[in-house]
Design an enzyme around this catalytic site. Sequence first.
Site, mmCIF file in Angstrom:
data_model
loop_
_atom_site.group_PDB
_atom_site.id
_atom_site.type_symbol
_atom_site.label_atom_id
_atom_site.label_comp_id
_atom_site.label_asym_id
_atom_site.label_seq_id
_atom_site.Cartn_x
_atom_site.Cartn_y
_atom_site.Cartn_z
ATOM 1 N N LYS A 1 -8.274 -9.017 -18.993
ATOM 2 C CA LYS A 1 -8.734 -9.372 -20.336
ATOM 3 C C LYS A 1 -8.585 -10.869 -20.636
ATOM 4 O O LYS A 1 -9.492 -11.501 -21.160
ATOM 5 C CB LYS A 1 -7.930 -8.557 -21.349
ATOM 6 C CG LYS A 1 -8.511 -8.579 -22.733
ATOM 7 C CD LYS A 1 -9.594 -7.552 -22.823
ATOM 8 C CE LYS A 1 -10.096 -7.324 -24.205
ATOM 9 N NZ LYS A 1 -11.024 -6.186 -24.224
ATOM 10 N N ASP B 1 -15.668 -7.696 -24.304
ATOM 11 C CA ASP B 1 -16.154 -7.499 -22.935
ATOM 12 C C ASP B 1 -17.679 -7.505 -22.856
ATOM 13 O O ASP B 1 -18.258 -8.230 -22.045
ATOM 14 C CB ASP B 1 -15.611 -6.187 -22.354
ATOM 15 C CG ASP B 1 -14.119 -6.070 -22.573
ATOM 16 O OD1 ASP B 1 -13.488 -7.118 -22.796
ATOM 17 O OD2 ASP B 1 -13.591 -4.947 -22.524
ATOM 18 N N GLU C 1 4.639 -10.216 -6.862
ATOM 19 C CA GLU C 1 3.559 -10.264 -7.856
ATOM 20 C C GLU C 1 3.939 -9.608 -9.177
ATOM 21 O O GLU C 1 3.251 -9.829 -10.183
ATOM 22 C CB GLU C 1 2.282 -9.624 -7.289
ATOM 23 C CG GLU C 1 2.321 -8.104 -7.076
ATOM 24 C CD GLU C 1 2.973 -7.668 -5.759
ATOM 25 O OE1 GLU C 1 3.738 -8.472 -5.183
ATOM 26 O OE2 GLU C 1 2.738 -6.535 -5.317
ATOM 27 N N HIS D 1 8.223 -7.120 -3.973
ATOM 28 C CA HIS D 1 6.927 -7.432 -4.597
ATOM 29 C C HIS D 1 7.016 -8.685 -5.473
ATOM 30 O O HIS D 1 7.440 -8.603 -6.617
ATOM 31 C CB HIS D 1 6.447 -6.239 -5.427
ATOM 32 C CG HIS D 1 6.001 -5.110 -4.567
ATOM 33 N ND1 HIS D 1 4.704 -4.962 -4.146
ATOM 34 C CD2 HIS D 1 6.712 -4.109 -3.991
ATOM 35 C CE1 HIS D 1 4.623 -3.903 -3.357
ATOM 36 N NE2 HIS D 1 5.818 -3.358 -3.246
ATOM 37 N N GLY E 1 0.849 -1.198 0.000
ATOM 38 C CA GLY E 1 0.000 0.000 0.000
ATOM 39 C C GLY E 1 0.871 1.230 0.000
ATOM 40 O O GLY E 1 2.061 1.150 0.321
ATOM 41 N N CYS F 1 5.255 -6.125 1.535
ATOM 42 C CA CYS F 1 5.591 -4.710 1.693
ATOM 43 C C CYS F 1 4.825 -4.089 2.872
ATOM 44 O O CYS F 1 5.062 -4.460 4.009
ATOM 45 C CB CYS F 1 5.334 -3.993 0.364
ATOM 46 S SG CYS F 1 6.181 -2.408 0.270
ATOM 47 N N TYR F 2 3.883 -3.185 2.631
ATOM 48 C CA TYR F 2 3.120 -2.598 3.744
ATOM 49 C C TYR F 2 2.441 -3.689 4.567
ATOM 50 O O TYR F 2 2.389 -3.610 5.797
ATOM 51 C CB TYR F 2 2.067 -1.631 3.187
ATOM 52 C CG TYR F 2 1.242 -0.937 4.248
ATOM 53 C CD1 TYR F 2 1.685 0.239 4.838
ATOM 54 C CD2 TYR F 2 0.018 -1.471 4.653
ATOM 55 C CE1 TYR F 2 0.922 0.876 5.814
ATOM 56 C CE2 TYR F 2 -0.748 -0.848 5.631
ATOM 57 C CZ TYR F 2 -0.296 0.329 6.208
ATOM 58 O OH TYR F 2 -1.045 0.949 7.173
#
Length: 527
Positions: A383, A241, A185, A183, A68, A95-96
Amino acid sequence: MAELDQSRLPASDPHSGVVPILDFGSQTAQLIARRVREAGVYAVLVHPSISADALRAMHPKGIILSGGPSSVYDEGAPTMDAGVLRLGVPVLGICYGMQIACRHLGATVERAADREFGRASLTVHDRRGLFHAVPAQSTVWMSHGDQISGLAGAGLEATASTATCPYAAVRSADGLFHGVQFHPEVTHTPHGSDMIRNFLYEICGCSGGWRMAGFAEHQAKKIRERVGDSRVVCGLSGGVDSSVAAALIHRAVGDRLTCVFVDNGLLRKNERDLVEATFRDHFRIDLRVIDASAAFLRDLEGVEDPQEKRRRIGHRFIEVFKRAASDLPDARFLAQGTLYPDVIESGHGHAGHSANIKLHHNVGGLPEELGFELIEPLRDLFKDEVRNLGEVLGVPGQIVWRHPFPGPGLAVRVLGAVTPERLAVLRDCDEILLEEIIAAELYRKTSQVFAVLLPIRSVGVMGDGRTYENVVAVRAVESQDFMTADWARIPFDVLARISNRIINEVRGVNRVVYDISSKPPSTIEWE
Ligand code: XMP
């Protein structure tokens, strides 16, 4: 951010386990969810202040605390229920998320003078658990201000470090808490996905197997319950979509879905036929096709400015759609194919564009004006996940895999003033271009391919005579997210075929050029 929503729990196999992610406001919280889902485990974002009891009720296999933008020392920084750390469920703090949990566990967090941002070299001290099969030295992506400065009395040990961060990864003595300062991710951490998989499988004991089919089934059930006896209206554009959203809602409520397709006269060749064949004939959806092309073309007469084109098209669209919706008196819900990137992209992009993208993609203003309640079943999906869902729902490949097409359609590809004649020329060029790209098996390898009719004429020679005719540009790009793009290296022989066919088969065109600009500094569309 998605609030805790029990509906997101997997329907097909309630024992497969869910991994809630407490979202502390990180740009990458959705990316964490995506990595977890890619690993075959269902992830859902929840509010960071969710109580431990509410989390327990979800029967989570593991819990992730996202990063964050705040410092744990900031006034008003997000907090968490410390009971989450005592649920007996493995927790991964990023992290945070690591810092806030470590503070609860008794570690010290040091307030940083500067942010550390960028790649760092990680040395792993313990290659079990989170770092199973991860090299002893690897690159990780850092983006933090504060960091852990001491573990005394916290029951934690360091499992990895970098040159500036002695506690780059920590683990609790009972093995239930894991924290990483970097991170995992993001793709800049090459072994990040391995670490997330390790957390899920080595530490949480997840069984995997989360599938889009379960998501479809469960979302359909939720939509059915919410809609009850009412009617849902869906503005169908023919794009991926809105098509997938329509198919999902149709699965949920059947003939209580009405789709509205507006023919604005700015569509590609055969577009209307494809939409009719897919939705009316194949899915047997109540499809209303409204031919408003005359009104749109009248609005565009003599208009050259791209933003003015967009503005007029947007206004007309809302007006046409409103009229169509007012013919459906029992319609209470409006379905939109909003994707997660639509949500985060607003505010990004170059000036003026994102507002228009919103206007068209999301039929801006309609829900408020018409008193609709919104249904956005794809809001948390990326997507590729939407394409995957489309396949599960039986949406034909021709639609599921199609390239994006802008809301203002060919109006922003006929540069300068838009006339029916110029639109017809462009449609023919575009058809040939796509035929050749598909024949060369390049459609799935490129992100967007289209033709642009330039507002100039060039001299040519045909037979014995001089010609003075239109110039067409071919644009082909590769892109992950359409925020940046590179021009596609289409083989010369394919370009040669495209050029030959266009010049020979489309009357009024005597020159074809290939666009070799990247975004930025260019954009994908020319207008
Ligand atoms: P640009 O040209 O901004 O395009 O690099 C990025 C992506 O957005 C599409 N695009 C639009 N889509 N309404 C839309 O619905 C618009 O006004 C619009 N302008 C650009 C473009 O085709 C590309 O995929």
